[in-house]
Enzyme design. Structure first.
Site, short mmCIF file in Angstrom:
data_model
loop_
_atom_site.label_atom_id
_atom_site.label_comp_id
_atom_site.label_asym_id
_atom_site.label_seq_id
_atom_site.Cartn_x
_atom_site.Cartn_y
_atom_site.Cartn_z
N ASP A 78 23.64 31.27 45.10
CA ASP A 78 24.52 31.20 43.62
C ASP A 78 24.79 29.89 43.34
O ASP A 78 24.77 29.50 42.17
CB ASP A 78 25.77 31.96 43.91
CG ASP A 78 25.42 33.70 43.77
OD1 ASP A 78 24.46 34.20 43.71
OD2 ASP A 78 26.50 34.32 43.57
N CYS A 119 26.10 35.72 52.52
CA CYS A 119 26.50 35.17 51.29
C CYS A 119 26.55 36.29 50.28
O CYS A 119 25.57 37.33 50.07
CB CYS A 119 25.51 34.37 50.94
SG CYS A 119 25.87 32.69 51.78
N ASP A 120 27.36 36.31 49.29
CA ASP A 120 27.53 36.90 48.26
C ASP A 120 27.04 38.39 47.93
O ASP A 120 27.50 39.52 48.62
CB ASP A 120 26.89 36.16 46.95
CG ASP A 120 27.77 34.74 46.84
OD1 ASP A 120 27.23 33.61 47.58
OD2 ASP A 120 28.62 34.86 46.22
N LYS A 121 25.79 38.54 47.32
CA LYS A 121 25.16 40.01 47.02
C LYS A 121 24.64 40.51 48.49
O LYS A 121 24.25 41.64 48.63
CB LYS A 121 24.14 40.05 45.93
CG LYS A 121 24.88 39.99 44.55
CD LYS A 121 25.27 38.70 44.01
CE LYS A 121 24.43 37.40 44.63
NZ LYS A 121 25.28 36.30 44.99
N CYS A 191 30.16 28.90 51.65
CA CYS A 191 30.89 27.82 51.39
C CYS A 191 32.48 28.29 51.46
O CYS A 191 32.76 29.26 51.43
CB CYS A 191 30.56 27.87 49.73
SG CYS A 191 28.83 27.29 49.24
N GLU A 442 27.47 34.42 36.75
CA GLU A 442 29.08 33.88 37.03
C GLU A 442 29.17 32.81 36.04
O GLU A 442 28.04 32.14 35.58
CB GLU A 442 28.97 33.57 38.53
CG GLU A 442 28.95 34.47 39.59
CD GLU A 442 29.04 34.08 41.02
OE1 GLU A 442 29.40 35.05 41.78
OE2 GLU A 442 28.87 33.04 40.96
N SER A 468 32.55 33.13 39.60
CA SER A 468 32.39 32.77 41.00
C SER A 468 33.78 33.20 41.61
O SER A 468 34.75 32.82 41.02
CB SER A 468 31.73 31.45 41.20
OG SER A 468 32.18 31.04 42.31
#
Length: 552
Positions: A78, A119-121, A191, A442, A468
């Site tokens: 991202d 991460c994320d998705k 992150c 985002e 985000s």
């Protein structure tokens, strides 16, 4: 064993020959076969080291008597996709990840799955696949990145975006920007703030599909490798006991995850991913439940972007286990639920203590008495919208201002960076939802620009897109129905007055019902922005953000 259908009996002689061409012995073929889904790549700092996690997982599987077979799935960063057309594809990859794991795991009927992500998705996509397949499964993440340092203060990825606005205001020099660029993301791992990746890794622990420590042990700690080996051993226990994801991810487990979400102050993206996970689990998730749990669960942590602390601080303060134990002691989560550890929630967290009462506050002394996330309703968002309450300055809990209308993220960012936004404005960014984006980008660049120029306590941003986990300020996303679907956000005009009241969970366009109906009657949907390829298909199939933006 499920894998017998591809390896047992005279009819499977050709299949066993294929296994042997891969170097497997008869002994390895006879054992339970465990799929190891590794999303390692050279694109994402949270994934660059996952091959080492995979090797530890496979060692654990072999120790416990199984045979691991590793395969891959996709992932995008991202941070790199942000603020250009690439971000349209980010959320949409969640469905590709779930579908690809389903496809491989049906073609190769594994006895169990270990899902390696960061991460994320990718985290929710993997959990969705595990639930859809409903074979014994366990998640293991690569762990969080450490925070960087700049002028004696902790910094992170979000600092880079805010630095751009501060540079425009003359607060940073060229040398400051160079130093921030060098130092903000200093290690491998997801992150370092409570952004979406770390939110989902912590919540996978809270929901019971990952082991204690999954959310907070730093990426480069050897303890992370030991946890990965234990995950490999635990999958064999789950296979032997036939404990499946749907035995663990129940409605009560989802409620536990929501309570931990509120206490930690997680990313608003969790209110996209938890409904999608619940959908695959076959349990009913509704946005009213979010506020019900938020209203009784205090916010105990102020992790970046809401505060100065980072995941390494949460780890040192006792981790998710200490947060959950504090909630359990106060009757705010269910301790009787089963988890992939083979133990109940209360056993996993027994003895966990808060080691730093500023990083993790006690329920008797919270940062705020309500949870970190709130759902707002009103004539601007009849199906709801979401705000990270813990990252909003209390002075902005109630705000009334003039609408500034932008039909894309790029339009809004140009206005912000060129001084066209005034104190008190309500920025409306529309046609960025799941259908209209398409892909629901985002909006970190606009929100960080607002913070960078010092208006984060004076301006509201409302969008049918999303934010985000690094976003702070009065940023309200997931407005549903979205503009492309004819939601009322599509008819807001420049200068209209919008009122938000976060304490009362309200968001309203100050127009009469008659005027709103009149405007909607004259509205025609614009053409979809991307007309070919995956996103064109995604736009046709995706549901509302209020339902997790799943495909139907």
């Amino acid at each position: 064993m499920r894998s017998d259908s591809m390896k047992k009996g005279i009819a499977r002689l050709p299949h066993r020959s294929i296994f042997k061409s891969l170097g497997y012995t008869d002994e390895e073929i006879s054992r339970p076969i465990i799929g190891v889904v590794n999303s390692a790549n050279e694109l994402i700092p949270g994934h660059m080291h996952l091959d080492s996690i995979a090797e530890a997982v496979k060692a654990g599987i072999r120790i416990a008597g199984g045979t691991p077979q590793e395969f891959s799935t996709i992932g995008v960063c991202d941070g790199v996709a942000m603020n250009h057309v690439g971000m349209k594809y980010s959320l949409a990859t969640r469905e590709i990840i779930a579908d690809s794991i389903e496809a491989v795991s049906m073609a190769h009927p594994f006895d169990g799955l270990v899902l390696i992500s960061s991460c994320d998705k990718i985290v929710p996509g993997m959990i969705m696949a595990a639930l859809r397949l409903n074979v014994p499964s366990i998640m293991i993440s690569g762990g969080p990145m450490l925070a960087g340092k700049f002028k004696g203060e902790d910094i992170d990825y979000n600092t880079c975006y805010e630095a751009i606005g501060k540079y425009k205001k003359g607060k940073y020099t060229d040398e400051d920007l160079r130093e921030i660029e060098e130092e903000a993301c200093p290690t491998c791992g997801s992150c370092s703030g409570m952004f979406t990746a770390n939110s989902m890794n912590c919540l996978s622990e809270a929901i019971g599909i990952a082991l204690p420590g999954n959310g907070t042990i730093p990426a480069f700690y050897s303890k992370r490798l030991r946890l990965a080996k234990i995950a490999g051993m635990k999958i064999m226990e789950l296979v032997n006991k036939n404990i499946k994801p749907k035995d663990i991810v129940t409605i009560d487990a989802v409620k536990n995850a929501l309570a931990v979400d509120m206490a930690l102050g997680c990313s608003t993206n969790t209110i996209l991913h938890l409904p999608a996970i619940a959908n695959e689990a076959g349990v009913d998730f509704n946005l009213e439940m979010v506020n019900e749990i938020s209203n009784r669960t205090p916010n105990l942590c102020r992790l970046s972007p809401a505060g100065k602390h980072h995941l390494e601080d949460l780890y040192s303060a006792g981790g998710v286990e200490a947060v959950m134990n504090e909630l359990l002691k106060n009757g705010l989560i269910n301790g009787e639920l089963e988890t992939v550890s083979g133990k109940k929630v209360k056993e996993n967290i027994s003895g966990s203590k808060i080691l730093n009462k500023e990083v993790i506050r006690e329920v008797s002394n919270p940062y705020i008495k309500d949870g970190g996330i709130a759902i707002l309703w009103g004539n601007l968002a009849p199906e709801g919208c979401v705000v990270k309450r813990s990252a909003v300055d209390p002075s902005m809990y109630h705000h009334m201002g003039k609408a500034r209308i932008f039909n894309s993220e790029e339009e809004s960012l140009e206005a912000i960076m060129n001084g066209k936004i005034n104190s008190g404005d309500v920025i409306v960014i529309r046609y960025e939802g799941p259908k209209g984006g398409p892909g629901m980008r985002e909006m970190l660049a606009p929100t960080s620009a607002i913070a960078g120029i010092g208006l984060d306590k004076e301006v509201v941003l409302i969008t049918d897109g999303r934010f985000s986990g690094a976003t702070r300020g009065a940023s309200i996303g997931h407005v549903s129905p979205e503009a492309q679907a004819g939601g009322p956000i599509c008819i807001v005009e420049e200068g209209d007055i919008i009122e938000i009241d976060i304490q009362e969970n309200k968001i309203n366009l100050l127009l009469s019902d008659e005027e709103i109906k009149k405007r909607i009657g004259k509205w025609n949907p614009p053409d979809i922005k991307i007309k070919e390829g995956y996103l064109a298909r995604y736009s046709r199939l995706v549901t509302s953000a209020a339902k997790g933006a799943v495909l139907k």
